[in-house]
Design a protein around this motif. Structure first.
Motif, short mmCIF file in Angstrom:
data_model
loop_
_atom_site.label_atom_id
_atom_site.label_comp_id
_atom_site.label_asym_id
_atom_site.label_seq_id
_atom_site.Cartn_x
_atom_site.Cartn_y
_atom_site.Cartn_z
N ALA A 1 0.86 -1.26 0.02
CA ALA A 1 -0.03 0.06 0.03
C ALA A 1 0.84 1.33 0.04
O ALA A 1 2.03 1.29 0.47
CB ALA A 1 -0.93 0.02 1.12
N SER A 2 0.47 1.96 -0.39
CA SER A 2 1.07 3.48 -0.58
C SER A 2 -0.15 4.66 -0.31
O SER A 2 -1.00 4.67 -0.51
CB SER A 2 1.81 3.91 -1.96
OG SER A 2 0.92 3.74 -3.02
N VAL A 3 0.72 5.76 0.22
CA VAL A 3 -0.15 7.05 0.34
C VAL A 3 0.36 8.21 -0.33
O VAL A 3 1.51 8.42 -0.04
CB VAL A 3 -0.51 7.41 2.02
CG1 VAL A 3 -1.13 8.59 2.12
CG2 VAL A 3 -1.03 6.25 2.60
N THR A 4 -0.25 8.84 -1.08
CA THR A 4 0.22 10.08 -1.97
C THR A 4 -0.67 11.32 -1.46
O THR A 4 -1.95 11.25 -1.29
CB THR A 4 -0.27 9.92 -3.28
OG1 THR A 4 0.85 8.70 -3.79
CG2 THR A 4 0.38 11.04 -4.09
N LEU A 5 -0.15 12.18 -0.87
CA LEU A 5 -0.85 13.58 -0.41
C LEU A 5 -0.73 14.47 -1.75
O LEU A 5 0.42 14.59 -2.25
CB LEU A 5 -0.09 13.97 0.66
CG LEU A 5 0.18 13.40 2.07
CD1 LEU A 5 1.06 14.07 3.06
CD2 LEU A 5 -1.04 12.74 2.68
N GLN B 1 6.69 10.23 11.44
CA GLN B 1 5.76 10.11 12.44
C GLN B 1 5.18 8.66 12.44
O GLN B 1 5.25 7.83 13.33
CB GLN B 1 4.69 10.98 12.52
CG GLN B 1 3.55 10.81 13.47
CD GLN B 1 2.35 11.91 13.40
OE1 GLN B 1 2.38 12.57 12.47
NE2 GLN B 1 1.49 11.71 14.27
N TYR B 2 4.89 8.25 11.10
CA TYR B 2 4.43 6.89 11.09
C TYR B 2 5.10 5.71 10.53
O TYR B 2 4.83 4.73 10.46
CB TYR B 2 3.10 6.82 10.38
CG TYR B 2 1.96 7.83 10.75
CD1 TYR B 2 1.20 7.42 11.97
CD2 TYR B 2 1.72 9.03 10.30
CE1 TYR B 2 0.22 8.14 12.57
CE2 TYR B 2 0.58 9.70 10.84
CZ TYR B 2 -0.04 9.21 11.73
OH TYR B 2 -0.90 9.96 12.51
N ASP B 3 6.60 6.25 10.26
CA ASP B 3 7.45 5.10 9.69
C ASP B 3 6.99 4.36 8.64
O ASP B 3 7.13 3.35 8.47
CB ASP B 3 7.84 4.08 10.82
CG ASP B 3 8.90 3.36 10.52
OD1 ASP B 3 10.04 3.96 9.49
OD2 ASP B 3 9.27 2.14 11.06
N PHE B 4 6.49 5.24 7.56
CA PHE B 4 5.82 4.70 6.51
C PHE B 4 5.78 5.82 5.33
O PHE B 4 5.91 6.99 5.70
CB PHE B 4 4.33 4.54 6.80
CG PHE B 4 3.50 3.88 5.56
CD1 PHE B 4 3.37 2.73 5.08
CD2 PHE B 4 2.74 4.88 4.60
CE1 PHE B 4 2.67 2.17 4.00
CE2 PHE B 4 2.13 4.59 3.34
CZ PHE B 4 2.04 2.86 3.32
N ALA B 5 6.46 5.55 4.17
CA ALA B 5 6.59 6.45 3.25
C ALA B 5 5.34 7.23 2.64
O ALA B 5 4.72 6.37 2.16
CB ALA B 5 7.47 6.00 1.95
#
Length: 105
Positions: free
Chosen positions: A1-5, A37-41
């Motif tokens: 999974a990935s998150v893009t702001l 903060q979340y140790d997630f890219a």
């Protein structure tokens, strides 16, 4: 999974930054802070628009299509009287996208 702001700004000064380059820098800094903060890219994208309010839903859809998004998470506000006459940006996006949208208030 990935998150893009995704940050969409105007081409001039706004409440967040004096211009689009500074706005982009702040989006990048926010993504970096959340990554730590979340140790997630957290990835980020910025788009400058002449009229962000009018182009918002099209810009979000464009980026969602480009990155292959499965879910869009958007903020919304407490609806007011004017929202019955002119739908809010979130309402407009939800009504016109085939994607799953999570609205956060």
């Amino acid at each position: 999974a990935s998150v893009t702001l995704l940050g969409i700004s105007g081409t001039g000064p706004n409440i967040v930054a004096p211009g689009p380059e500074e706005y982009k820098k702040r989006v990048a800094e926010y993504a970096l802070a959340k990554s730590a903060q979340y140790d997630f890219a957290f990835r980020y994208r910025h788009m400058a628009s002449v009229d962000p309010s009018a182009e918002l839903r099209h810009r979000i859809q464009t980026v969602a299509d480009e990155i292959g998004a499965d879910l869009v998470v958007m903020a919304s506000h407490q609806p007011g009287v004017l929202d019955y006459l002119w739908p809010a940006n979130t309402t407009s996006f939800v009504a016109h996208t085939p994607l799953t949208v999570m609205v956060v208030r």
